[in-house]
Design an enzyme around this catalytic site. Sequence first.
Site, PDB file in Angstrom:
ATOM      1  N   SER A  64     -17.957  25.544  67.534  1.00 37.57           N
ATOM      2  CA  SER A  64     -19.003  26.359  68.146  1.00 37.57           C
ATOM      3  C   SER A  64     -18.461  27.551  68.940  1.00 37.57           C
ATOM      4  O   SER A  64     -17.756  28.397  68.404  1.00 37.57           O
ATOM      5  CB  SER A  64     -19.857  25.434  69.013  1.00 37.57           C
ATOM      6  N   ALA A 371     -30.863  26.228  78.661  1.00 34.84           N
ATOM      7  CA  ALA A 371     -30.728  27.571  79.214  1.00 34.84           C
ATOM      8  C   ALA A 371     -29.700  28.379  78.424  1.00 34.84           C
ATOM      9  O   ALA A 371     -29.818  29.596  78.271  1.00 34.84           O
ATOM     10  CB  ALA A 371     -30.324  27.483  80.685  1.00 34.84           C
ATOM     11  N   ASN A 372     -28.706  27.700  77.846  1.00 33.17           N
ATOM     12  CA  ASN A 372     -27.649  28.377  77.092  1.00 33.17           C
ATOM     13  C   ASN A 372     -28.111  28.954  75.753  1.00 33.17           C
ATOM     14  O   ASN A 372     -27.318  29.553  75.032  1.00 33.17           O
ATOM     15  CB  ASN A 372     -26.456  27.435  76.881  1.00 33.17           C
ATOM     16  N   GLY A 500     -19.533  16.931  79.435  1.00 32.71           N
ATOM     17  CA  GLY A 500     -19.364  16.093  78.249  1.00 32.71           C
ATOM     18  C   GLY A 500     -18.415  16.729  77.251  1.00 32.71           C
ATOM     19  O   GLY A 500     -18.128  16.158  76.200  1.00 32.71           O
TER      20      GLY A 500
HETATM   21  C1  16G Z   1     -22.572  20.708  73.867  1.00 35.21           C
HETATM   22  C2  16G Z   1     -24.006  20.487  73.506  1.00 35.21           C
HETATM   23  C3  16G Z   1     -24.877  21.437  74.283  1.00 35.21           C
HETATM   24  C4  16G Z   1     -24.642  21.280  75.759  1.00 35.21           C
HETATM   25  C5  16G Z   1     -23.177  21.385  76.091  1.00 35.21           C
HETATM   26  C6  16G Z   1     -22.946  20.950  77.503  1.00 35.21           C
HETATM   27  C7  16G Z   1     -24.861  19.785  71.354  1.00 35.21           C
HETATM   28  C8  16G Z   1     -24.922  20.086  69.901  1.00 35.21           C
HETATM   29  N1  16G Z   1     -24.200  20.671  72.086  1.00 35.21           N
HETATM   30  O1  16G Z   1     -22.149  21.975  73.480  1.00 35.21           O
HETATM   31  O2  16G Z   1     -26.198  21.131  73.968  1.00 35.21           O
HETATM   32  O3  16G Z   1     -25.336  22.235  76.487  1.00 35.21           O
HETATM   33  O4  16G Z   1     -22.437  20.522  75.252  1.00 35.21           O
HETATM   34  O5  16G Z   1     -21.598  20.910  77.773  1.00 35.21           O
HETATM   35  O6  16G Z   1     -25.368  18.779  71.825  1.00 35.21           O
HETATM   36  P1  16G Z   1     -21.034  20.204  79.058  1.00 35.21           P
HETATM   37  O7  16G Z   1     -21.367  18.732  78.963  1.00 35.21           O
HETATM   38  O8  16G Z   1     -19.592  20.514  79.015  1.00 35.21           O
HETATM   39  O9  16G Z   1     -21.732  20.831  80.236  1.00 35.21           O
HETATM   40 ZN    ZN Z   2     -22.872  26.362  68.701  1.00 32.64          ZN
END
Ligand code: 16G
Ligand code: ZN
Length: 529
Positions: A64, A371-372, A500
Amino acid sequence: MDFEELKRYSALHPKPAGLTLQYGTAGFRSKAQQLEHVMFRMGLLAALRSRAMGATIGVMVTASHNPEEDNGVKLIDPLGEMLHPSWEEYATQLANAEDQELQEIVTEICQKAAVNQRKDASVFIGRDTRPSSKELSQAVIDGISVLGGQYHDYGLVTTPQLHYMVCCQNTQGQYGKPTLEGYYQKLSKAFTELIKKSLSSGEAQRQLKIDCANGIGALKLAEMETYFPKEVQVQVYNDGTKEKLNYLCGADFVKVHQKPPKGLDMKPNESCCSFDGDADRIVYYYKDTAGHFHLIDGDKIATLISIFLKELLAKMGQTLKMAVVQTAYANGSSTRYLEETVKVPVHCVKTGVKHLHHKAQEFDVGIYFEANGHGTVLFSKAAENTIRQLAKEEKDVAKREAAKVLENMIDLINQTVGDAISDMLVIEAILALKGLTLQQWDALYNDFPSRLLKVQVADRQVIDTTDAERRAVTPPGLQEKIDALVKKYKLSRAFVRPSGTEDIVRVYAEADTQENADALAHEVSLAVY
Ligand code: 16G
Ligand code: ZN
């Protein structure tokens, strides 16, 4: 199962001893060199999942918005959704098994998940434009093949395109044809019909500059060009011919830094948008005559779509249950506007597309956006049937016309997952039909000042959260400290959660002024140590 073959193939994609990775919110993500064994094993897992479900499963090779050197992989379930959480655990076990344990883990998964070995396995594969993606997707193919599975390699596709293909395949064409041509035709037909309606109301030609993050979006927009109605002129920037993927550009960069991407020259009031590296996110923006940059993020996209759909549903005279699903990162001002002005119920869930998607399925019309800029709209089967029937048979012209617009919206929206190309067409159609400029859209509400920070900690897992990640339950005392800090500021809120996707904790704060939001975020981050 031929375990000798498994051994032989697995040796071609050996696991670096001791390396452990986790199937996180977006599947596996890491430096590309560390992922070959993971890819092979996800090929195995996809074949097993396909047998367990009696359906085609998708495997997408992408990281991504992450740097070009990274890569990643995620599985797609039969209806185009994210892999079911019950199998994420198997994915992690399989990826982390040492080479000599592989056979045992595969056997164990087959038993636990009641995989019928005699069933056919079918897997769709896709990949982004990273230099490492081709070889890594070959490792996926090896994994599928060694278990006797069939595969179709779509090659370079956007993530949402692969989700779409998987859904089409498993619904016997009800959702569309599982080909790129089918995808372009479905979208462009719906879009052209919507745009035609707006042109009859005197709208001029629309122009849009698109930053493709030097990724797959540029290739796919070029393929789509012949299908595009002439009424919309798009200009593609950051097409990947000059610069690196996601480097100083793309939806994530623009959202995080609140500034325009490199490589896109913006004149005052021009409409611009950015895709991310695999084209499943989109954000809009423009520069005003004073040179100030204005970001229109996922929250405002959800708001625009909600207003539009709510009006149409009212015109159609049906009481369908509509709701918006957000995460804790949604700006508080958007939540307030949706609830108080648009008058639509808003639900908050944990971060990650699968949580939003799941919640949105509870409604006739479920709109979800992070929001992203990742988001889509889900229509229940019952709602879809009602709309299609009214579009065909309703005697009242105004009601029938509203139903027709909704029907085209259903076809234009990629209901399997957030899709930058589809979302862009949805937004352009709505703006055209409502005769709105980006400035007017932006002016619906003003964001509350906010700040997002990353904090490095020894072990991020000591933080456990509840209430859709808005409150910390551990470590003891942390939430009390945050509460006390939040009280010091007006119109404020703050929360912390372990990421995550990275080994960090994220801190988010909102307050009445930017200085206060910054100060609150800083103070909360000190409390996290
Ligand atoms: C991933 C998620 C996205 C989320 C981001 C948060 C999917 C396909 N993508 O890119 O939705 O906003 O993680 O990241 O679920 P973080 O847990 O590092 O804040
Ligand atoms: Zn993406």
